[in-house]
Enzyme design. Structure first.
Site, short mmCIF file in Angstrom:
data_model
loop_
_atom_site.label_atom_id
_atom_site.label_comp_id
_atom_site.label_asym_id
_atom_site.label_seq_id
_atom_site.Cartn_x
_atom_site.Cartn_y
_atom_site.Cartn_z
N GLY A 3 35.27 34.22 46.05
CA GLY A 3 35.17 32.82 45.14
C GLY A 3 33.96 33.20 44.31
O GLY A 3 33.80 34.23 43.61
N GLU A 4 32.99 32.02 44.41
CA GLU A 4 31.83 32.44 43.67
C GLU A 4 30.40 32.52 44.53
O GLU A 4 30.05 31.45 45.11
CB GLU A 4 31.74 31.26 42.50
CG GLU A 4 30.56 31.51 41.55
CD GLU A 4 30.60 32.63 40.73
OE1 GLU A 4 31.66 33.10 40.41
OE2 GLU A 4 29.46 33.39 40.90
N SER A 5 30.04 33.70 44.71
CA SER A 5 29.23 33.66 45.84
C SER A 5 27.84 32.91 45.72
O SER A 5 27.06 32.34 46.52
CB SER A 5 28.53 35.27 45.74
OG SER A 5 28.01 35.69 44.86
N CYS A 40 34.99 40.14 48.86
CA CYS A 40 34.51 40.15 47.55
C CYS A 40 33.25 39.19 47.48
O CYS A 40 32.35 39.58 47.69
CB CYS A 40 35.76 39.44 46.63
SG CYS A 40 35.25 39.82 44.59
N ARG A 99 27.02 42.79 41.49
CA ARG A 99 27.98 41.85 41.32
C ARG A 99 28.64 42.17 40.06
O ARG A 99 28.09 42.80 39.23
CB ARG A 99 27.37 40.47 41.16
CG ARG A 99 26.80 39.66 42.61
CD ARG A 99 26.10 38.46 42.06
NE ARG A 99 27.13 37.37 41.95
CZ ARG A 99 26.86 36.11 41.64
NH1 ARG A 99 25.59 35.82 41.58
NH2 ARG A 99 27.70 35.50 41.30
N ILE A 109 39.01 41.20 41.60
CA ILE A 109 38.85 40.09 40.37
C ILE A 109 37.26 39.86 40.38
O ILE A 109 36.86 39.62 41.33
CB ILE A 109 39.40 38.87 41.06
CG1 ILE A 109 41.07 38.96 41.18
CG2 ILE A 109 39.52 37.72 39.83
CD1 ILE A 109 41.66 38.04 41.89
N ARG A 110 36.89 40.25 39.14
CA ARG A 110 35.45 40.22 38.97
C ARG A 110 34.65 40.76 40.26
O ARG A 110 33.83 40.05 40.78
CB ARG A 110 34.90 38.74 38.61
CG ARG A 110 35.25 38.58 37.19
CD ARG A 110 34.65 37.30 36.65
NE ARG A 110 34.77 36.24 37.54
CZ ARG A 110 33.56 35.59 38.20
NH1 ARG A 110 32.41 35.89 37.95
NH2 ARG A 110 33.98 34.58 39.06
N HIS A 131 40.66 41.83 47.21
CA HIS A 131 41.39 40.64 48.15
C HIS A 131 42.67 40.80 48.57
O HIS A 131 43.54 40.71 48.14
CB HIS A 131 41.50 39.48 46.89
CG HIS A 131 40.37 38.96 46.44
ND1 HIS A 131 39.95 37.91 46.86
CD2 HIS A 131 39.56 39.55 45.17
CE1 HIS A 131 38.68 37.51 46.07
NE2 HIS A 131 38.44 38.48 45.12
N GLU A 156 44.03 39.03 50.68
CA GLU A 156 44.77 37.62 50.92
C GLU A 156 45.78 37.44 49.74
O GLU A 156 46.48 36.45 49.61
CB GLU A 156 43.66 36.69 51.40
CG GLU A 156 43.03 36.09 49.87
CD GLU A 156 41.77 36.86 49.63
OE1 GLU A 156 41.81 38.14 50.12
OE2 GLU A 156 40.97 36.74 48.74
N1 GLN Z 1 32.18 37.74 40.87
C1 GLN Z 1 32.15 36.77 41.89
C2 GLN Z 1 30.77 36.59 42.51
O1 GLN Z 1 29.91 37.39 42.02
C3 GLN Z 1 32.85 37.38 43.08
C4 GLN Z 1 34.49 37.34 42.75
C5 GLN Z 1 35.56 37.06 43.76
O2 GLN Z 1 35.07 36.80 44.70
N2 GLN Z 1 36.77 37.38 43.35
O3 GLN Z 1 30.58 35.90 43.25
#
Ligand code: GLN
Length: 194
Positions: A48-50, A80, A106, A133-134, A170, A172
């Site tokens: 997600g977004e840390s 992630c 990151r 993903i990112r 990921h 999942e």
């Molecule tokens: N780029 C996100 C972060 O820095 C992590 C991306 C993800 O969990 N898919 O939190």
């Protein structure tokens, strides 16, 4: 039966719960508060977004209880953003939970548009599809306790330190349950002992 929680504040929660549903002798449940945290044998910190998850951990008063349970030996798996939450060092930023001896960077593989998937061998698991993903990577493993399980493009993308597992990718978001089965085995090993 082993009880595996998925931290349910933000991110790929439903996807992890759906994977856990496919495993025998595993009950998956969302964890949003301290009471739920106390009932699980292990926990997954989803992607997600840390930054957002880190803030929500504070708001929901879950940061310290989570750090405590991890220190006591509860298995934890960060995927992630979850890997970023676990790291003791984040390049250019403050750590969040700071429990695992890795340094992460990151968004190191690039932006959303640079998302990619590969198939690669993960030690102790086999050759599986990996979706990035990112994603971060671990710049370094900072203790001899940290075992590197997988490298992609020369960078650490999976590692384990005792009860802590971290993957930059990921599982999942694939059909392959091998990583979830590996984590369930970690939870079974410590079940009842922590
Ligand atoms: N780029 C996100 C972060 O820095 C992590 C991306 C993800 O969990 N898919 O939190």
């Amino acid at each position: 039966m082993v009880k595996i929680g998925v931290l349910s504040l933000q991110g790929s929660v439903e996807e992890h719960l759906a994977m856990l549903k496919r495993l025998p002798e595993v009950e998956g449940l969302p964890v949003k508060n301290k009471q739920a945290l106390e009932t699980v044998d292990g926990i997954i910190l989803p992607g997600g977004e840390s930054t957002a998850i880190g803030k929500l951990l504070q708001i929901f008063s879950l940061k310290e209880p989570l750090q405590k349970r991890i220190a006591e030996g509860m298995p934890v798996w960060g995927t992630c953003a979850g890997m970023i939450l676990l790291a003791k060092h984040i390049v250019g930023e403050e750590a969040c939970l700071g429990t695992m001896d890795i340094t992460v960077r990151r968004n190191s593989f690039g932006r959303q548009i640079d998302s990619f998937s590969v198939t690669a061998p993960v030690e102790g698991i086999g050759i599986i599809p990996l979706v990035f993903i990112r994603a971060p990577w671990a710049e370094s493993a900072d203790s001899p306790e940290v075992q590197v399980l997988c490298k992609v493009k020369g960078h650490i993308v999976a590692a384990r330190q005792r009860n802590m597992l971290a993957t930059a990718y990921h599982p999942e978001l694939t059909e392959n349950t091998a990583m979830h089965r590996y984590f369930a085995a970690m939870c079974r090993q410590t079940q009842g002992a922590i």
